[in-house]
Write a protein that holds these residues in place. Structure first.
Motif, PDB file in Angstrom:
ATOM      1  N   THR A 216      -3.179  13.810  -3.353  1.00 13.23           N
ATOM      2  CA  THR A 216      -2.523  12.564  -2.964  1.00 13.23           C
ATOM      3  C   THR A 216      -3.574  11.467  -2.863  1.00 13.23           C
ATOM      4  O   THR A 216      -4.649  11.682  -2.305  1.00 13.23           O
ATOM      5  CB  THR A 216      -1.800  12.716  -1.611  1.00 13.23           C
ATOM      6  N   PHE A 217      -3.274  10.302  -3.411  1.00 13.93           N
ATOM      7  CA  PHE A 217      -4.197   9.172  -3.332  1.00 13.93           C
ATOM      8  C   PHE A 217      -3.406   7.899  -3.069  1.00 13.93           C
ATOM      9  O   PHE A 217      -2.187   7.865  -3.213  1.00 13.93           O
ATOM     10  CB  PHE A 217      -5.029   9.045  -4.612  1.00 13.93           C
ATOM     11  N   GLU A 218      -4.102   6.845  -2.671  1.00 17.45           N
ATOM     12  CA  GLU A 218      -3.437   5.607  -2.265  1.00 17.45           C
ATOM     13  C   GLU A 218      -3.742   4.477  -3.230  1.00 17.45           C
ATOM     14  O   GLU A 218      -4.848   4.365  -3.763  1.00 17.45           O
ATOM     15  CB  GLU A 218      -3.887   5.223  -0.848  1.00 17.45           C
ATOM     16  N   VAL A 219      -2.742   3.638  -3.436  1.00 16.41           N
ATOM     17  CA  VAL A 219      -2.876   2.464  -4.296  1.00 16.41           C
ATOM     18  C   VAL A 219      -2.402   1.247  -3.515  1.00 16.41           C
ATOM     19  O   VAL A 219      -1.422   1.328  -2.773  1.00 16.41           O
ATOM     20  CB  VAL A 219      -2.037   2.626  -5.586  1.00 16.41           C
ATOM     21  N   HIS A 220      -3.089   0.127  -3.668  1.00 17.94           N
ATOM     22  CA  HIS A 220      -2.655  -1.140  -3.073  1.00 17.94           C
ATOM     23  C   HIS A 220      -2.415  -2.119  -4.213  1.00 17.94           C
ATOM     24  O   HIS A 220      -3.343  -2.718  -4.761  1.00 17.94           O
ATOM     25  CB  HIS A 220      -3.699  -1.687  -2.101  1.00 17.94           C
ATOM     26  N   SER A 221      -1.146  -2.249  -4.599  1.00 17.30           N
ATOM     27  CA  SER A 221      -0.827  -3.052  -5.781  1.00 17.30           C
ATOM     28  C   SER A 221       0.689  -3.198  -5.870  1.00 17.30           C
ATOM     29  O   SER A 221       1.394  -3.001  -4.883  1.00 17.30           O
ATOM     30  CB  SER A 221      -1.373  -2.368  -7.036  1.00 17.30           C
ATOM     31  N   GLU A 222       1.173  -3.537  -7.055  1.00 12.96           N
ATOM     32  CA  GLU A 222       2.604  -3.522  -7.289  1.00 12.96           C
ATOM     33  C   GLU A 222       3.105  -2.074  -7.298  1.00 12.96           C
ATOM     34  O   GLU A 222       2.463  -1.196  -7.875  1.00 12.96           O
ATOM     35  CB  GLU A 222       2.938  -4.176  -8.638  1.00 12.96           C
TER      36      GLU A 222
ATOM     37  N   ARG B 218       0.866  -1.184   0.000  1.00 13.24           N
ATOM     38  CA  ARG B 218       0.000   0.000   0.000  1.00 13.24           C
ATOM     39  C   ARG B 218       0.899   1.230   0.000  1.00 13.24           C
ATOM     40  O   ARG B 218       1.766   1.359   0.857  1.00 13.24           O
ATOM     41  CB  ARG B 218      -0.901  -0.019   1.235  1.00 13.24           C
ATOM     42  N   TYR B 219       0.705   2.093  -0.957  1.00 14.31           N
ATOM     43  CA  TYR B 219       1.590   3.245  -1.051  1.00 14.31           C
ATOM     44  C   TYR B 219       0.826   4.486  -1.532  1.00 14.31           C
ATOM     45  O   TYR B 219      -0.087   4.385  -2.342  1.00 14.31           O
ATOM     46  CB  TYR B 219       2.773   2.962  -1.988  1.00 14.31           C
TER      47      TYR B 219
END
Length: 214
Positions: free
Chosen positions: A133-139, A116-117
């Motif tokens: 700013t937004f968050e992604v949970h992935s590679e 999560r970044y």
């Protein structure tokens, strides 16, 4: 109305057909004419590329001939736009430096598992306006990138227990660049369809496709 060419194939894990179908629908609804190709030989068709306003490539890994890469690069230099996401554009044709000079970056590494970044916008540009700013949970891609890119969004690389020496460098996530008369849009997000459904990601890609179109 723009002429858009979706070039899709390579490693199936990135769901090249489903992912490009998603944005083919977006582009079609905006009034553009979309066609697809499942062969890189389309890059040898100079006449077709000259009539194309945007190439959307979703072709992970694989190999391309020197002639195919040259055909694509020449079309972009002449004004055809190029856009893509994740491995479909920056984890392709690893043995073709001329292709990396076109896209402005190349995938090098990611963690074994999803992380999560946060992704933060760092430029004033129509592609990322208002996204913050937004968050992604992935590679999370570790990339080697061209210093000539106009970086629009970045992330701080998350600690990787398998490669602790990497540390936490600030890594480009989304960038745009010019290649001759053509525009190039790249984002490293997009490993799975769920990534593309994140509202900020979808907005960014949709705008990126529009920006890159001749």
């Amino acid at each position: 109305m723009a002429q858009v060419l979706m070039v899709r194939g390579g490693w199936e894990g990135h769901q090249p057909v489903a992912a490009t179908d998603r944005y083919a629908a977006v582009l079609t609804s905006a009034g553009h004419e979309v066609s697809t190709s499942d062969t890189l030989d389309v890059y040898l068709d100079a006449e077709r590329l000259a009539a194309t306003d945007l190439v959307v490539q979703c072709w992970s890994m694989g190999s391309a001939t020197e002639e195919q890469v040259t055909g694509l690069a020449e079309a972009v230099r002449a004004g055809t736009g190029l856009a893509g996401w994740h491995g479909g554009i920056v984890d392709a044709f690893r043995d073709r430096p001329a292709y990396h000079l076109l896209t402005g970056g190349q995938f090098i590494h990611h963690h074994k598992e999803f992380v999560r970044y946060p992704v933060r916008v760092v430029a004033e540009h129509e592609v990322v306006a208002g996204l913050g700013t937004f968050e992604v949970h992935s590679e999370q891609y570790y990339v080697h990138a061209d210093p000539g890119n106009e970086v629009l969004a970045v992330t701080d690389y998350v600690d990787d227990p398998d490669r602790p020496w990497l540390g936490n460098p600030t890594m480009p996530v989304t960038w745009v660049r010019r290649h001759g008369a053509g525009r190039v849009f790249v984002t490293t997000i997009g490993h799975r369809l769920a990534d593309l459904e994140v509202p900020a990601v979808h907005t960014m890609i949709t705008r990126g496709l529009a920006w890159a179109t001749r």
